[in-house]
Design a protein around this motif. Structure first.
Motif, PDB file in Angstrom:
ATOM      1  N   PRO A  32      44.805  36.455  56.749  1.00 43.90           N
ATOM      2  CA  PRO A  32      43.531  36.678  56.055  1.00 43.90           C
ATOM      3  C   PRO A  32      43.399  38.056  55.405  1.00 43.90           C
ATOM      4  CG  PRO A  32      43.171  35.688  58.218  1.00 43.90           C
ATOM      5  CD  PRO A  32      44.600  36.124  58.176  1.00 43.90           C
ATOM      6  N   SER A  33      44.279  38.993  55.802  1.00 43.71           N
ATOM      7  CA  SER A  33      44.250  40.344  55.235  1.00 43.71           C
ATOM      8  C   SER A  33      45.155  40.489  54.020  1.00 43.71           C
ATOM      9  CB  SER A  33      44.661  41.369  56.301  1.00 43.71           C
ATOM     10  OG  SER A  33      43.829  41.305  57.432  1.00 43.71           O
ATOM     11  N   VAL A  34      45.927  39.442  53.705  1.00 39.25           N
ATOM     12  CA  VAL A  34      46.861  39.475  52.575  1.00 39.25           C
ATOM     13  C   VAL A  34      46.161  38.955  51.328  1.00 39.25           C
ATOM     14  CG1 VAL A  34      49.052  38.599  51.681  1.00 39.25           C
ATOM     15  CG2 VAL A  34      48.821  39.162  54.112  1.00 39.25           C
ATOM     16  N   VAL A  35      46.223  39.731  50.252  1.00 32.59           N
ATOM     17  CA  VAL A  35      45.539  39.360  49.012  1.00 32.59           C
ATOM     18  C   VAL A  35      46.504  39.422  47.831  1.00 32.59           C
ATOM     19  CG1 VAL A  35      43.305  40.167  49.869  1.00 32.59           C
ATOM     20  CG2 VAL A  35      44.779  41.736  48.569  1.00 32.59           C
ATOM     21  N   GLY A  36      46.130  38.757  46.775  1.00 36.78           N
ATOM     22  CA  GLY A  36      46.882  38.842  45.525  1.00 36.78           C
ATOM     23  C   GLY A  36      46.297  39.944  44.654  1.00 36.78           C
ATOM     24  N   ILE A  37      47.141  40.604  43.892  1.00 38.45           N
ATOM     25  CA  ILE A  37      46.716  41.667  42.978  1.00 38.45           C
ATOM     26  C   ILE A  37      47.046  41.242  41.550  1.00 38.45           C
ATOM     27  CG2 ILE A  37      46.936  44.095  42.334  1.00 38.45           C
ATOM     28  CD1 ILE A  37      45.817  43.724  45.127  1.00 38.45           C
ATOM     29  N   GLY A  38      46.071  41.348  40.664  1.00 33.75           N
ATOM     30  CA  GLY A  38      46.341  40.953  39.283  1.00 33.75           C
ATOM     31  C   GLY A  38      45.185  41.280  38.367  1.00 33.75           C
ATOM     32  N   THR A  39      45.039  40.467  37.351  1.00 36.57           N
ATOM     33  CA  THR A  39      43.969  40.675  36.372  1.00 36.57           C
ATOM     34  C   THR A  39      43.176  39.394  36.174  1.00 36.57           C
ATOM     35  OG1 THR A  39      45.493  40.161  34.544  1.00 36.57           O
ATOM     36  CG2 THR A  39      45.207  42.490  35.121  1.00 36.57           C
ATOM     37  N   HIS A  40      41.908  39.579  35.836  1.00 40.61           N
ATOM     38  CA  HIS A  40      41.029  38.457  35.494  1.00 40.61           C
ATOM     39  C   HIS A  40      40.565  38.658  34.062  1.00 40.61           C
ATOM     40  CE1 HIS A  40      38.052  35.288  35.843  1.00 40.61           C
ATOM     41  NE2 HIS A  40      37.119  36.138  35.429  1.00 40.61           N
ATOM     42  N   SER A  44      40.552  34.282  28.367  1.00 41.58           N
ATOM     43  CA  SER A  44      41.923  33.784  28.175  1.00 41.58           C
ATOM     44  C   SER A  44      42.191  32.572  29.055  1.00 41.58           C
ATOM     45  CB  SER A  44      42.939  34.880  28.498  1.00 41.58           C
ATOM     46  OG  SER A  44      42.823  35.957  27.607  1.00 41.58           O
ATOM     47  N   ARG A  45      43.286  31.898  28.759  1.00 43.22           N
ATOM     48  CA  ARG A  45      43.777  30.805  29.580  1.00 43.22           C
ATOM     49  C   ARG A  45      45.256  31.038  29.853  1.00 43.22           C
ATOM     50  NH1 ARG A  45      39.246  30.419  30.005  1.00 43.22           N
ATOM     51  NH2 ARG A  45      37.830  28.652  29.740  1.00 43.22           N
ATOM     52  N   PRO A  46      45.674  31.208  31.114  1.00 45.08           N
ATOM     53  CA  PRO A  46      44.821  31.188  32.301  1.00 45.08           C
ATOM     54  C   PRO A  46      43.988  32.458  32.423  1.00 45.08           C
ATOM     55  CG  PRO A  46      47.031  31.786  32.919  1.00 45.08           C
ATOM     56  CD  PRO A  46      47.092  31.458  31.451  1.00 45.08           C
ATOM     57  N   GLN A  47      42.890  32.362  33.134  1.00 43.15           N
ATOM     58  CA  GLN A  47      42.028  33.521  33.313  1.00 43.15           C
ATOM     59  C   GLN A  47      42.617  34.521  34.305  1.00 43.15           C
ATOM     60  OE1 GLN A  47      38.194  31.938  34.490  1.00 43.15           O
ATOM     61  NE2 GLN A  47      37.528  31.710  32.372  1.00 43.15           N
ATOM     62  N   ASN A  48      43.327  34.018  35.293  1.00 46.49           N
ATOM     63  CA  ASN A  48      43.831  34.871  36.364  1.00 46.49           C
ATOM     64  C   ASN A  48      45.346  35.011  36.297  1.00 46.49           C
ATOM     65  OD1 ASN A  48      41.190  35.075  37.443  1.00 46.49           O
ATOM     66  ND2 ASN A  48      41.461  33.093  38.453  1.00 46.49           N
ATOM     67  N   THR A  49      45.823  36.236  36.395  1.00 43.51           N
ATOM     68  CA  THR A  49      47.261  36.524  36.400  1.00 43.51           C
ATOM     69  C   THR A  49      47.603  37.320  37.652  1.00 43.51           C
ATOM     70  OG1 THR A  49      47.302  36.609  33.981  1.00 43.51           O
ATOM     71  CG2 THR A  49      49.165  37.589  35.148  1.00 43.51           C
ATOM     72  N   LEU A  50      48.500  36.774  38.454  1.00 49.69           N
ATOM     73  CA  LEU A  50      48.929  37.451  39.680  1.00 49.69           C
ATOM     74  C   LEU A  50      50.123  38.349  39.374  1.00 49.69           C
ATOM     75  CD1 LEU A  50      48.410  37.496  42.826  1.00 49.69           C
ATOM     76  CD2 LEU A  50      50.294  35.879  42.985  1.00 49.69           C
ATOM     77  N   ARG A  51      50.037  39.626  39.779  1.00 51.40           N
ATOM     78  CA  ARG A  51      51.095  40.586  39.497  1.00 51.40           C
ATOM     79  C   ARG A  51      51.837  41.039  40.743  1.00 51.40           C
ATOM     80  NH1 ARG A  51      50.831  43.200  34.578  1.00 51.40           N
ATOM     81  NH2 ARG A  51      51.791  45.047  35.528  1.00 51.40           N
ATOM     82  N   GLY A  52      51.261  40.828  41.916  1.00 50.94           N
ATOM     83  CA  GLY A  52      51.896  41.267  43.145  1.00 50.94           C
ATOM     84  C   GLY A  52      51.004  40.993  44.337  1.00 50.94           C
ATOM     85  N   THR A  53      51.325  41.653  45.432  1.00 57.59           N
ATOM     86  CA  THR A  53      50.622  41.436  46.693  1.00 57.59           C
ATOM     87  C   THR A  53      49.931  42.729  47.121  1.00 57.59           C
ATOM     88  OG1 THR A  53      52.290  39.818  47.357  1.00 57.59           O
ATOM     89  CG2 THR A  53      50.930  40.719  49.109  1.00 57.59           C
ATOM     90  N   GLY A  54      48.871  42.583  47.895  1.00 55.98           N
ATOM     91  CA  GLY A  54      48.199  43.723  48.489  1.00 55.98           C
ATOM     92  C   GLY A  54      47.732  43.365  49.888  1.00 55.98           C
ATOM     93  N   PHE A  55      47.194  44.344  50.591  1.00 60.90           N
ATOM     94  CA  PHE A  55      46.669  44.069  51.928  1.00 60.90           C
ATOM     95  C   PHE A  55      45.446  44.937  52.183  1.00 60.90           C
ATOM     96  CE2 PHE A  55      49.910  47.326  52.327  1.00 60.90           C
ATOM     97  CZ  PHE A  55      49.390  48.243  53.243  1.00 60.90           C
ATOM     98  N   VAL A  56      44.575  44.456  53.036  1.00 61.85           N
ATOM     99  CA  VAL A  56      43.276  45.079  53.301  1.00 61.85           C
ATOM    100  C   VAL A  56      43.402  46.095  54.430  1.00 61.85           C
ATOM    101  CG1 VAL A  56      40.852  44.637  53.836  1.00 61.85           C
ATOM    102  CG2 VAL A  56      42.208  42.883  52.650  1.00 61.85           C
ATOM    103  N   PRO A 141      55.894  35.745  47.224  1.00 63.92           N
ATOM    104  CA  PRO A 141      57.193  35.997  46.587  1.00 63.92           C
ATOM    105  C   PRO A 141      57.377  35.334  45.231  1.00 63.92           C
ATOM    106  CG  PRO A 141      57.432  34.500  48.439  1.00 63.92           C
ATOM    107  CD  PRO A 141      56.043  35.057  48.514  1.00 63.92           C
ATOM    108  N   ILE A 142      56.768  34.184  45.013  1.00 70.45           N
ATOM    109  CA  ILE A 142      56.926  33.507  43.708  1.00 70.45           C
ATOM    110  C   ILE A 142      55.592  33.411  42.985  1.00 70.45           C
ATOM    111  CG2 ILE A 142      58.968  32.217  44.396  1.00 70.45           C
ATOM    112  CD1 ILE A 142      57.146  29.770  44.796  1.00 70.45           C
ATOM    113  N   GLY A 143      54.681  34.321  43.320  1.00 68.74           N
ATOM    114  CA  GLY A 143      53.398  34.330  42.639  1.00 68.74           C
ATOM    115  C   GLY A 143      52.476  33.238  43.140  1.00 68.74           C
ATOM    116  N   ALA A 144      51.696  32.680  42.226  1.00 71.21           N
ATOM    117  CA  ALA A 144      50.707  31.670  42.611  1.00 71.21           C
ATOM    118  C   ALA A 144      50.870  30.406  41.776  1.00 71.21           C
ATOM    119  CB  ALA A 144      49.302  32.236  42.458  1.00 71.21           C
ATOM    120  N   VAL A 145      52.122  30.014  41.588  1.00 66.90           N
ATOM    121  CA  VAL A 145      52.405  28.832  40.770  1.00 66.90           C
ATOM    122  C   VAL A 145      51.728  27.594  41.352  1.00 66.90           C
ATOM    123  CG1 VAL A 145      54.223  27.333  39.885  1.00 66.90           C
ATOM    124  CG2 VAL A 145      54.604  29.798  40.000  1.00 66.90           C
ATOM    125  N   LEU A 146      51.777  27.471  42.664  1.00 61.05           N
ATOM    126  CA  LEU A 146      51.213  26.294  43.325  1.00 61.05           C
ATOM    127  C   LEU A 146      49.895  26.609  44.032  1.00 61.05           C
ATOM    128  CD1 LEU A 146      54.499  24.907  44.931  1.00 61.05           C
ATOM    129  CD2 LEU A 146      53.441  24.210  42.789  1.00 61.05           C
TER     130      LEU A 146
END
Length: 255
Positions: A32-40, A44-56, A141-146
């Motif tokens: 639950p402390s692991v988050v995705g880091i990216g842009t919103h 645009s389409r897609p609205q969300n782009t995942l660039r890496g990982t972060g943690f709280v 590791p492979i982003g948020a494809v699924l």
């Protein structure tokens, strides 16, 4: 002698499932402390782009990741914002994030979100860990494809080594590389393979879940990470003591 060996064997069989159950509990607590880091980007389409990982960390509103995971700039014309993706599965939630501190030297960045605090990870005391210490890291590791599904890898600290980014030829050496070569600092080399999306993941103690370092791929990939089909067999992590240094220098109270 044979009886003693038999008892030791039985002991190892009994201990292993317990240790495995403990690790399962640690991973469940970490996720639950692991988050995705990216842009919103709402336009645009897609609205969300995942660039890496972060943690709280801290009070549940501060997020740690790698500096190189952040975009070089945000497109204001498209109303693009830094974003932290929370939750899991296909219905990840988006939180707008503010960049509060960065360190190009240590390749670290600290973000802050608003709203309901998230479960936070605990930082270790900053002491360097011994080679052979059992560790794990959880990220994307492979982003948020699924969808947003955290993945856990485990291994050991193989070595503690100075930061030196290899360059094939002199013309490939950048100013950042020269600065690091003049003032190298120690990082952990791991025997577990990280992939591009793992950048910014917390490397934690396999038993306690305390954060020991931050996964970084740039140290062996120059300024670009390899594609998923050719991951480096070597992974590095930035010791948590450098994160604590960045927090102190920027007067960030995470509590």
């Amino acid at each position: 002698m044979h009886k003693l060996l038999h008892l030791l064997f039985l002991g190892s069989v009994l201990i292993t499932p317990i240790a495995q159950a403990d690790f399962v509990a640690v991973v469940a607590k970490i996720k639950p402390s692991v988050v995705g880091i990216g842009t919103h980007t709402p336009t645009s389409r897609p609205q969300n782009t995942l660039r890496g990982t972060g943690f709280v960390i801290g009070n549940g509103l501060y997020i740690v990741t790698n500096d190189h995971v952040l975009p070089t700039e945000l497109d204001k014309n498209l109303m693009q914002k830094m974003a932290v993706f929370i939750g899991s599965g296909k219905e990840a939630k988006v939180r707008e994030a503010e960049i509060v501190a960065t360190s190009s030297l240590y390749d670290l960045a600290i973000l802050k979100i608003s709203g309901t605090p998230l479960p936070a990870m605990t930082l270790s005391n900053g002491d360097m860990e011994a080679d052979g210490s059992a560790i794990a890291f959880t990220g994307f590791p492979i982003g948020a494809v699924l969808g947003l599904y955290p993945v856990t890898h485990r291994g050991i600290i193989s070595s503690t080594t100075p930061t030196v980014i290899p360059a094939v030829a002199a013309e490939q050496i950048t100013l950042k590389m020269l600065k690091r070569m003049k003032n190298p600092y120690l990082v952990y080399q791991l025997d577990a393979t990280a992939y591009p999306g793992n950048s910014g993941s917390a490397m934690y103690d396999k038993t306690t879940g305390e954060v020991l370092g931050i996964i970084n791929k740039v140290f062996v990939q120059s300024t670009k990470e390899s594609v998923m089909s050719t991951p480096s067999g070597i992974t590095y992590a930035i010791p948590v003591k450098y994160l604590q240094e960045v927090l102190r220098k920027n007067n960030i109270n995470i509590n």
